[in-house]
Design a protein around this motif. Sequence first.
Motif, short mmCIF file in Angstrom:
data_model
loop_
_atom_site.label_atom_id
_atom_site.label_comp_id
_atom_site.label_asym_id
_atom_site.label_seq_id
_atom_site.Cartn_x
_atom_site.Cartn_y
_atom_site.Cartn_z
N HIS A 155 44.81 1.35 4.36
CA HIS A 155 44.93 0.15 3.82
C HIS A 155 45.11 0.37 2.58
CE1 HIS A 155 42.56 -0.81 7.60
NE2 HIS A 155 43.14 -2.16 7.40
N ARG A 156 46.11 -0.73 1.91
CA ARG A 156 46.15 -0.48 0.38
C ARG A 156 45.65 -1.91 -0.10
NH1 ARG A 156 51.00 2.17 -2.25
NH2 ARG A 156 49.61 3.94 -1.65
N MET A 157 44.68 -1.79 -1.14
CA MET A 157 44.20 -2.80 -1.94
C MET A 157 44.62 -2.84 -3.30
SD MET A 157 42.04 -4.51 0.32
CE MET A 157 41.22 -3.94 1.92
N GLU A 158 44.83 -4.02 -3.61
CA GLU A 158 45.14 -4.30 -5.06
C GLU A 158 44.79 -5.54 -5.39
OE1 GLU A 158 49.57 -3.33 -5.57
OE2 GLU A 158 49.27 -3.13 -3.51
N ALA A 159 44.19 -5.88 -6.62
CA ALA A 159 43.56 -6.98 -7.35
C ALA A 159 43.70 -7.00 -8.87
CB ALA A 159 42.12 -7.12 -6.75
N ARG A 160 43.60 -8.09 -9.45
CA ARG A 160 43.57 -8.16 -10.69
C ARG A 160 42.42 -9.17 -10.79
NH1 ARG A 160 46.49 -6.04 -14.58
NH2 ARG A 160 48.34 -6.26 -13.55
N LEU A 161 41.31 -8.73 -11.74
CA LEU A 161 40.09 -9.40 -12.08
C LEU A 161 40.53 -10.36 -13.01
CD1 LEU A 161 37.58 -6.61 -11.60
CD2 LEU A 161 38.85 -7.82 -9.89
N ALA A 168 50.38 -9.90 -11.61
CA ALA A 168 51.01 -9.59 -12.67
C ALA A 168 50.24 -10.20 -13.96
CB ALA A 168 52.45 -10.20 -12.77
N ALA A 169 49.29 -11.12 -13.71
CA ALA A 169 48.34 -11.60 -14.82
C ALA A 169 47.65 -10.56 -15.69
CB ALA A 169 47.53 -12.51 -14.40
N GLU A 170 47.15 -11.12 -16.94
CA GLU A 170 46.32 -10.30 -17.64
C GLU A 170 45.05 -9.80 -16.98
OE1 GLU A 170 46.53 -9.50 -21.32
OE2 GLU A 170 48.78 -9.61 -20.35
N GLY A 171 44.29 -8.76 -17.50
CA GLY A 171 43.20 -8.65 -16.61
C GLY A 171 42.91 -7.04 -16.14
N VAL A 172 41.67 -6.81 -15.69
CA VAL A 172 41.66 -5.64 -15.07
C VAL A 172 42.27 -5.48 -13.84
CG1 VAL A 172 39.91 -3.98 -14.37
CG2 VAL A 172 39.46 -5.38 -16.23
N ARG A 173 43.04 -4.28 -13.44
CA ARG A 173 43.58 -4.32 -12.24
C ARG A 173 43.02 -3.25 -11.47
NH1 ARG A 173 48.83 -5.14 -9.91
NH2 ARG A 173 49.56 -3.60 -8.45
N VAL A 174 42.79 -3.30 -10.30
CA VAL A 174 41.94 -2.34 -9.31
C VAL A 174 42.84 -2.21 -8.17
CG1 VAL A 174 39.88 -1.90 -8.25
CG2 VAL A 174 39.87 -3.43 -10.04
N GLU A 175 42.74 -0.87 -7.79
CA GLU A 175 43.78 -0.29 -6.54
C GLU A 175 43.13 0.62 -5.85
OE1 GLU A 175 47.94 -0.47 -8.98
OE2 GLU A 175 47.80 0.95 -7.44
N ALA A 176 43.24 0.68 -4.82
CA ALA A 176 42.44 1.75 -4.09
C ALA A 176 43.37 1.83 -2.53
CB ALA A 176 41.15 1.57 -4.08
N ASP A 177 43.29 2.91 -2.03
CA ASP A 177 43.65 3.04 -0.62
C ASP A 177 42.46 3.56 0.46
OD1 ASP A 177 46.34 2.70 -1.35
OD2 ASP A 177 47.12 4.37 -0.74
N TYR A 178 42.35 3.01 1.51
CA TYR A 178 41.41 3.44 2.37
C TYR A 178 41.96 4.10 3.52
CZ TYR A 178 38.59 1.04 -1.15
OH TYR A 178 38.04 0.68 -2.25
N GLU A 179 41.35 5.09 4.35
CA GLU A 179 41.90 5.60 5.53
C GLU A 179 40.85 5.87 6.37
OE1 GLU A 179 44.66 8.91 4.70
OE2 GLU A 179 45.70 7.87 2.95
N THR A 180 41.15 5.62 7.74
CA THR A 180 40.25 5.94 8.65
C THR A 180 41.04 6.94 9.96
OG1 THR A 180 40.58 3.69 9.99
CG2 THR A 180 39.22 3.71 8.27
N ALA A 181 39.95 7.43 10.50
CA ALA A 181 40.34 8.38 11.51
C ALA A 181 40.40 7.95 12.77
CB ALA A 181 39.62 9.69 11.56
N MET A 182 41.23 8.54 13.76
CA MET A 182 41.32 8.17 15.23
C MET A 182 39.93 8.40 15.74
SD MET A 182 44.27 8.67 17.32
CE MET A 182 44.43 10.34 17.86
N LEU A 183 39.38 7.57 16.79
CA LEU A 183 38.01 7.67 17.19
C LEU A 183 38.40 7.58 18.93
CD1 LEU A 183 35.76 5.30 15.22
CD2 LEU A 183 36.15 7.95 14.93
#
Lengths: 160, 735
Positions: free
Chosen positions: B440-446, B324-339
């Motif tokens: 995968h869901r990734m969220e970060a505050r820089l 919740a802090a100040e700063g740039v927020r980065v978010e992204a989802d990553y998906e991988t297929a079955m092998l």
Amino acid sequence: MIEFELNGRAVSTDADASMPLLWWLRDIHGLTGTKYGCGIGACGACTVHIDGEPGRACLSSLGSLEGRKVITIEGLAHGAVAGTPAATALHVVQRAWMDHDVAQCGYCQAGQIMSAAALLSANPRPDEAAIDAAMAGNLCRCGTYPRIRAALRAVAAGEA
Amino acid sequence: MDTLKLSRREFVRAGGRAGAVLVLGLRAAPVRSESATSLFSPDVFVSIDAAGLVLVTVSRGEMGQGVRTSLPRILADELEADLARVEVVQGLADQRYGDQNTDGSRSVRMLWSPLRRAGALAREMLVRAAAEHWNLPAAECRARDHAVEHPATGRRLDYAQLVARAAKLPVPETPVLKDSADFRFIGVAAPMRDARAVVTGSAIYGYDVRIPGMKYACVARAPVFDARIRSLDDVAARAVPGVRGTYRIPFSAHPRSFRPEEGIAVLADDSWSAMRGRDALSIDWNEGANATYETGSFRAELRESVSQAGKLRLQRGDITAGLAAEGVRVEADYETAMLAHAPMEPPVAVAWVRDGRCEIWAPVQDPQDVRRRVADWLGIAPDKVKVTITFLGGAFGRKSQIDFVFEAVEVSRQAGVPVKLFWTREDDIRNCYFHAESVHRMEARLGADGLPSAWRMRAAYPSIDWMDVKGLDYPMPWETGMGLTNMPFDVPAVSIEACRARVPIRIGWLRSVCNLWHAFALNGFIDEMAAAAGIDPVSYRLRMLGKDRVFAAPNEEPDPLVNFNGTRVDTGRYRRVIEHLAERTHWSEALPTGRFRGFAAHNSFYSYVATVVEVEYDGRGAPRVTRIDTAIDCGLVVNPEGIRKQVEGAAIFGLGAALFGEITAQGGRAMQSNFGDYRILRLSECPPVIEAHIMRSDAEPGGAGEPPTPTIAPALAAAFFAATGKRFRDLPLRV
Ligand code: FES
Ligand code: FES
């Protein structure tokens, strides 16, 4: 009764003419060097020479072989090194494969070697594109391609 | 838990117990051969015959990773043996060897100490035998080149002349190991020991086993996970020429572990007749609830799952405040297929059950596990089951999941003849233990320095532990421990959460296991954070590492024998492997026009790896990979050539998976079935240059077969981004 030549010897069989050579070789004749990988001509593990051309044993019915000459990995070295006792003979491709330590699990390598030997007898100095084209149908799950290329290059350059 | 029940999963979780097994193996009483007068067998791993021929037992399976080449060299080095007089014996399933599970990149890792010890104690006994014979102090004698010498007098006795006397000596408790500076074979490149057998077609794989009276069988098995046979008509199948009969493989209730799906086996005189018989079967399946499994909706379920909090697998600092802090927020989802593993040799086993005994010849990764489980299936004692490992025509994890062995055993039990139970490629792809799909869901505050001050990672994928825990629907700690909770970065607030995912199809482990998707998501997101901060991705990683630290990996019990210092993550080694590769690939220098590259790093199986993928792109079509460079610190290297081959193979395995590896499901079934629709990389698609940069290291050996795989996909995705300006967050990469 189907008659053909296998590794330089006449063979005859009364097996079903529609049986693929692959299963006859492995299960009935007892030569297991030719491998099964897909059964549909998509992997090259079963590559043999039929009248000097690379062929897929999984797609070649016994009936189609009447009167033809079949060479498998077990017979590859025989004609290649004239006068060498069979037990010590290696085809130049087999030697190059050892020199370049190509194999990992090794399962695909009989097929790779048969395709490579057929390429070299048709084209003794293949360039990269010719190597890619001739070997694209032989899959290797272990990823030995860089060494297959290196071994083939060496033979083509007369270094092996 | 039975100490022998060590699957990979249990091994990771209960490393301590694996260690106990090893110790037992080592402390077992010295084994004497039947002809103890002529043979010298001071340890289970080594014996020397009257001619001085050294027999080294390799207790692990050879599947292309080179154990039959590397392991004997460890022992031969300590023994001061002449390699030309060393032969390899393939060990049967036997507790005396300790753990035999050829899995988890651990053959050298776990056998390094036992083999050195075995070689050293044999050498010490030979030296003492010579010293006694000469009546000289042992300290003045030394072993060299398959002989003991007394340099002062030039006396020399070949091992052949010493074995009889040595065999009568007590086995030393604590033999002195060689100084690493004196290694003669360890660290020296060696080509594959069995190369000649391979190139002449005489190496015997599981598919090649032939024993007198053997019949051939294949199985029509559940098309959907847990499907049951409602009715069967096998009249036409039995009428096919060469078919000997049909046999039912019974349904196995959960928890099932590696027991097979229900099915009908067709037994015949040859493989082709068995397949034709199988084609003529008519089976009505009750497909059950899993028949609704479909990739698209399942993926949506996983996405929904990561939008909610999961089970906490690692917590550091205050994540809520941090995000919740100040700063740039980065978010992204990553998906991988079955092998699917698709080893070139599909699953296969030969079994012969008779007179209360069972003999098995098969390309399996863990013979002891096979022995124990088969004994249990048949209701006989494990010592009535003999397991011989053949060459493995590739495995990648598939051949430690032994449903196919049970099938062979069951058909032989019912039919009373030796049975070769073979899988076709279609069987292999459709009834795989799949590498699961993941989100995968990734969220970060820089923070002000551009580095993440808070980072939340949520991971959803079906757990492999479904095999042993009925109804399990969360990734287990050992799974998030393969690459997420043991990540090396120094971030003040971290939350790593395992999110709900049910198991609608059989899943299992595949080369590198969860590290594959974790490395993809981690590296992808690090690149996105670096871009948001305007920092070069390599410098960004180095800064994120902070000061060099060594910390205990969560979710693993430390064990000195099994994982050495490996339960510890050494961020200094991680840093050095990055720096080394950056230097070797001239990362800081500009590339020629039309060339682009991406970087990734990952730690797994106690090794540290970094990869640079370079591509060529002219704005049209897809970028083309021109070279792959991988640096690896896998500790002390026994056979650099073997490592090189693993790095090359892993790059190709990883590249194929990243470019087109994808199994999709509809109606609960895999939609792919052979190499026509499940693509693997071809020679013509292989990049012209794949280079391994092996780090010099004195650390205990780490894994090498798996660790160079996870970095390939993220480095490729990064290179594609560099070329196209578009982020690639899904595997396979779609251009
Ligand atoms: S088995 Fe014949 S091409 Fe694959
Ligand atoms: S060496 Fe294993 S498949 Fe080619």
